[in-house]
Enzyme design. Structure first.
Site, PDB file in Angstrom:
ATOM      1  CE  LYS A 198      49.585  25.643 -13.756  1.00 46.49           C
ATOM      2  NZ  LYS A 198      49.863  24.752 -12.614  1.00 46.49           N
TER       3      LYS A 198
ATOM      4  CE  LYS B  79      56.670  26.179  -7.609  1.00 48.10           C
ATOM      5  NZ  LYS B  79      55.802  25.230  -6.865  1.00 48.10           N
TER       6      LYS B  79
ATOM      7  CG  ASP C 253      57.139  21.958  -6.340  1.00 45.67           C
ATOM      8  OD1 ASP C 253      57.701  22.357  -7.371  1.00 45.67           O
ATOM      9  OD2 ASP C 253      56.153  22.534  -5.845  1.00 45.67           O
TER      10      ASP C 253
ATOM     11  CE  LYS D  84      55.524  21.560 -10.118  1.00 45.71           C
ATOM     12  NZ  LYS D  84      54.840  21.888  -8.890  1.00 45.71           N
TER      13      LYS D  84
HETATM   14  N1  LIG Z   1      48.919  23.751  -7.627  1.00 39.68           N
HETATM   15  C1  LIG Z   1      49.462  24.422  -6.604  1.00 39.68           C
HETATM   16  O1  LIG Z   1      48.834  25.265  -5.975  1.00 39.68           O
HETATM   17  C2  LIG Z   1      50.876  24.104  -6.217  1.00 39.68           C
HETATM   18  C3  LIG Z   1      51.576  23.067  -6.854  1.00 39.68           C
HETATM   19  C4  LIG Z   1      52.875  22.795  -6.435  1.00 39.68           C
HETATM   20  C5  LIG Z   1      53.443  23.513  -5.396  1.00 39.68           C
HETATM   21  N2  LIG Z   1      52.718  24.516  -4.833  1.00 39.68           N
HETATM   22  C6  LIG Z   1      53.369  25.232  -3.753  1.00 39.68           C
HETATM   23  O2  LIG Z   1      52.512  25.241  -2.607  1.00 39.68           O
HETATM   24  C7  LIG Z   1      52.787  26.430  -1.859  1.00 39.68           C
HETATM   25  C8  LIG Z   1      51.475  27.088  -1.492  1.00 39.68           C
HETATM   26  O3  LIG Z   1      50.789  27.440  -2.660  1.00 39.68           O
HETATM   27  P1  LIG Z   1      49.563  28.472  -2.475  1.00 39.68           P
HETATM   28  O4  LIG Z   1      48.963  28.692  -3.821  1.00 39.68           O
HETATM   29  O5  LIG Z   1      48.701  28.019  -1.362  1.00 39.68           O
HETATM   30  O6  LIG Z   1      50.367  29.777  -2.036  1.00 39.68           O
HETATM   31  P2  LIG Z   1      49.855  30.983  -1.113  1.00 39.68           P
HETATM   32  O7  LIG Z   1      50.864  32.065  -1.281  1.00 39.68           O
HETATM   33  O8  LIG Z   1      48.435  31.267  -1.346  1.00 39.68           O
HETATM   34  O9  LIG Z   1      49.959  30.391   0.366  1.00 39.68           O
HETATM   35  C9  LIG Z   1      51.194  30.313   1.040  1.00 39.68           C
HETATM   36  C10 LIG Z   1      50.932  30.731   2.471  1.00 39.68           C
HETATM   37  O10 LIG Z   1      52.127  30.529   3.202  1.00 39.68           O
HETATM   38  C11 LIG Z   1      52.245  31.585   4.137  1.00 39.68           C
HETATM   39  N3  LIG Z   1      53.631  31.577   4.572  1.00 39.68           N
HETATM   40  C12 LIG Z   1      54.723  32.034   3.930  1.00 39.68           C
HETATM   41  N4  LIG Z   1      55.830  31.794   4.676  1.00 39.68           N
HETATM   42  C13 LIG Z   1      55.411  31.141   5.795  1.00 39.68           C
HETATM   43  C14 LIG Z   1      56.059  30.608   6.932  1.00 39.68           C
HETATM   44  N5  LIG Z   1      57.386  30.706   7.093  1.00 39.68           N
HETATM   45  N6  LIG Z   1      55.312  29.988   7.868  1.00 39.68           N
HETATM   46  C15 LIG Z   1      53.971  29.877   7.728  1.00 39.68           C
HETATM   47  N7  LIG Z   1      53.282  30.391   6.671  1.00 39.68           N
HETATM   48  C16 LIG Z   1      54.006  30.999   5.727  1.00 39.68           C
HETATM   49  C17 LIG Z   1      51.747  32.799   3.407  1.00 39.68           C
HETATM   50  O11 LIG Z   1      51.342  33.813   4.298  1.00 39.68           O
HETATM   51  C18 LIG Z   1      50.572  32.214   2.621  1.00 39.68           C
HETATM   52  O12 LIG Z   1      49.374  32.352   3.347  1.00 39.68           O
HETATM   53  C19 LIG Z   1      53.690  27.302  -2.725  1.00 39.68           C
HETATM   54  O13 LIG Z   1      55.028  27.158  -2.312  1.00 39.68           O
HETATM   55  C20 LIG Z   1      53.544  26.688  -4.104  1.00 39.68           C
HETATM   56  O14 LIG Z   1      54.711  26.856  -4.918  1.00 39.68           O
HETATM   57  C21 LIG Z   1      51.470  24.837  -5.188  1.00 39.68           C
HETATM   58  O1  LIG Z   2      51.133  22.612 -12.357  1.00 38.72           O
HETATM   59  P1  LIG Z   2      52.444  22.151 -11.766  1.00 38.72           P
HETATM   60  O2  LIG Z   2      53.609  22.347 -12.718  1.00 38.72           O
HETATM   61  O3  LIG Z   2      52.404  20.763 -11.205  1.00 38.72           O
HETATM   62  O4  LIG Z   2      52.733  23.134 -10.549  1.00 38.72           O
HETATM   63  C1  LIG Z   2      52.504  24.510 -10.540  1.00 38.72           C
HETATM   64  C2  LIG Z   2      53.366  25.277 -11.512  1.00 38.72           C
HETATM   65  O5  LIG Z   2      52.944  24.985 -12.820  1.00 38.72           O
HETATM   66  C3  LIG Z   2      53.226  26.760 -11.259  1.00 38.72           C
HETATM   67  O6  LIG Z   2      54.128  27.415 -12.130  1.00 38.72           O
HETATM   68  C4  LIG Z   2      53.573  27.123  -9.842  1.00 38.72           C
HETATM   69  O7  LIG Z   2      53.319  28.435  -9.611  1.00 38.72           O
HETATM   70  C5  LIG Z   2      52.737  26.330  -8.882  1.00 38.72           C
HETATM   71  O8  LIG Z   2      53.222  26.548  -7.572  1.00 38.72           O
HETATM   72  C6  LIG Z   2      52.862  24.881  -9.132  1.00 38.72           C
HETATM   73  O9  LIG Z   2      54.184  24.462  -8.880  1.00 38.72           O
END
Ligand SMILES: NC(=O)c1ccc[n+]([C@@H]2O[C@H](COP(=O)([O-])OP(=O)(O)OC[C@H]3O[C@@H](n4cnc5c(N)ncnc54)[C@H](O)[C@@H]3O)[C@@H](O)[C@H]2O)c1
Ligand SMILES: O=P([O-])([O-])O[C@@H]1[C@@H](O)[C@H](O)[C@@H](O)[C@H](O)[C@@H]1O
Length: 532
Positions: free
Chosen positions: A416, A375, A326, A488
């Protein structure tokens, strides 16, 4: 760094300063450090303090261990394959690397903007090398120059997505980047199409079903999906003449997998479960197993328990690198810095309320309880080490109230809104209340972390060690806890402590890399400025 020549389809030819010769910013003059064209070897005295309890007293004994480190200097050509490539993070990091590679600038309402790697600890921060002999002035160097690391501009990018949109269409869907910038990378992005992926609907929110039009068909039994992904990795590596591929999960957050004895508790049981197509094996665990078998480091940027005990054991058996979980990008990164400051200032934090709302697809997926629960766990455990380290403020088992709330509000998109309140007891019955409103452009904060994770994981594949009486060099433990600064819920080797404090995480990363060139840990003692 040497110029990064581009191949016709926007990929670089992998020529970098390090692979084109050793243009290091500095060399270490020491009998403990030797340089050849191919390697840096160092003898490093690791100093710790062993503590023994004696009644209600402690006895502290300084200890020394001599490690031999070896760093391969030639970087080679590196590929980055993203699972979830068509998502907000995947499209944003891809567009960002293309823009940096081409040195793009673009117009915005606030005036022109230039490509950069801000938010990347490797590309945007420095470390203290030492003090200038004559003047005593502190000399700081770019973090990226402490060891021969891959440059993000040279990364060859690919990946998978259950959505079949090409990267230009997916970038539009993500609605993260300025239209002016999007128009400049659209052509290259349109030529990039995610590979079909493993999709088990039960593991992500039902609301993701409508985008799942690019999935690997057929039963998951008999390792079919593992073998399919292994072939994808091999084909990508071969078609781009890569020396190495690093794989990252930036796909949607999955629900936790139940840990079931006989199913995923050991490596053998997990392989049997995959062979049988067991329902409790998640897509992310299937990716992890495929990557271990292809010796491609695999990093989980989402909070689910991809690395069930059997997956960790499997990676250890193969000496393959894994890391997670994460990305720590905004609200939680701030928390791990602020809580570290407060508790180490002797301020007794008693309550943390952590709310945020976001409107991107990640938020939509997290609006489903099982995915939110993954999460909630990763966001809640981030203060444990700091609290447990202070037995002056907290009794055994005592900890601050801590709540995590995430709401899906489409209107705000990827931007966010994090609202936090930190409530603490201070001197003589007083209280301190810190209230924070933190707008995190989530993908613009996460993308540099994806880059750091790839660069550092790749660097770790070229570092080996032995103790002086040992014969062969070997790699670090399979679980790359050195990656914790970007995560995280840092995964650590079984039985070892989890460190969440941001400063400690960065210190570990910095000082391990310094040790690889025979330098002692960064010390802020500056006795040279105090004892004269
Ligand atoms: N700041 C951040 O953006 C942040 C921080 C921490 C964690 N994350 C995690 O990162 C991940 C991606 O975030 P995001 O904003 O890009 O999300 P998003 O939903 O825009 O992108 C995720 C992508 O994964 C694809 N997907 C889902 N299941 C799949 C699979 N089995 N194989 C291949 N592709 C698949 C979806 O079609 C989508 O295009 C999430 O799990 C989110 O919780 C994001
Ligand atoms: O900002 P952060 O806590 O590092 O991380 C984000 C969370 O705040 C948010 O709730 C979640 O949707 C995102 O995927 C990401 O995990």
């Amino acid at each position: 760094m040497a110029p990064h020549a581009e191949e016709p389809n926007g990929y670089t030819n992998g020529t970098t300063a390090a692979s084109a010769g050793n243009k290091d910013l500095f060399t270490v003059e020491s009998p403990s450090v030797t340089y050849t064209d191919d390697e840096i070897k160092s003898k490093y005295v690791y100093r710790t303090t062993s503590v023994a309890k004696n009644g209600d007293k402690y006895v502290a004994t300084p200890k020394e261990t001599v490690y031999d480190f070896k760093v391969e200097r030639k970087v080679g050509k590196v590929g980055m394959m993203l699972v979830g490539w068509g998502g907000n993070n995947g499209t944003t990091v891809t567009a960002g690397i293309i823009a940096n590679r081409r040195g793009l600038t673009w117009d915005t309402r606030e005036g022109p903007r230039a490509s950069n790697y801000y938010g990347s600890v490797v590309m945007g921060s420095t470390m203290k090398l030492g003090t200038e002999a004559k003047t005593g002035k502190e000399i700081n160097i770019p973090f990226h120059d402490v060891l021969p690391m891959v440059h993000p501009n040279d990364l060859v990018i690919g990946g998978w997505d259950i959505s079949g949109l090409n990267l230009a269409e997916a970038m539009d869907r993500a609605a993260v980047l300025e239209p002016t910038l999007k128009s400049m990378v659209k052509k290259e992005m349109a030529e990039m199409k995610p590979l079909p992926s493993v999709y088990y609907p039960d593991f992500i929110a039902a609301n993701q079903g409508e985008r799942a039009n690019n999935v690997i068909e057929g039963s998951k039994a008999s390792m079919a999906h593992v073998e399919h992904l292994r072939k994808d990795i091999r084909d990508f590596k071969q078609s781009h003449s890569l020396d190495k591929v690093i794989v990252q999960w930036t796909a949607n957050t999955e629900r936790y997998a139940d840990i079931i004895p006989g199913v995923n508790d050991t490596a053998d049981n997990l392989l049997k479960a995959i062979e049988q197509g067991h329902e409790e094996v998640s897509p992310s665990t299937v990716f992890a197993i495929a990557c271990v078998l292809e010796n491609a480091p695999f990093i989980n940027g989402s909070p689910q328990n991809t690395f069930v005990p059997g997956a960790i054991e499997f990676a250890e058996k193969h000496g393959a690198f894994i890391g997670g979980d994460d990305f720590k990008s905004g609200q939680t990164k701030m928390k791990s810095a602020l809580v570290d400051f407060m508790i180490n200032a002797g301020i007794k934090l008693t309550s943390i309320s952590s709310y945020n709302h976001l409107g991107n697809n990640d938020g939509m997926n997290l609006s489903s309880h099982k995915q939110f629960r993954s999460k909630e766990i990763s966001k809640s455990n981030v203060v444990d080490d700091m609290v447990e380290a202070n037995n002056v403020l907290y009794k055994e088992g005592e900890h601050p109230n801590h709540c995590v709330v995430i709401k899906y509000m489409p209107a705000v998109g990827d931007n966010k809104r994090a609202l936090d309140e930190y409530y603490a007891e201070i001197f003589m019955g007083g209280h301190q209340t810190i209230s924070m409103f933190n707008v995190c452009e989530d993908s613009l904060l996460a993308s540099p972390l994806i880059i750091d994770l790839v660069i550092i994981a790749e660097m770790m594949t070229r570092i080996s060690w032995k103790v002086d009486d040992g014969k062969d060099y070997k790699g670090f433990h399979s679980v790359l806890s050195i990656l914790s600064y970007m995560l995280k819920a840092p995964l650590t080797p079984p039985g070892t402590p989890v460190v969440n404090a941001l400063a400690k995480q960065r210190g570990a990363l910095t000082n391990i890399f310094r040790a690889c060139v025979g330098l002692q840990p960064e010390s802020d003692m500056t006795l040279e400025h105090k004892l004269f």
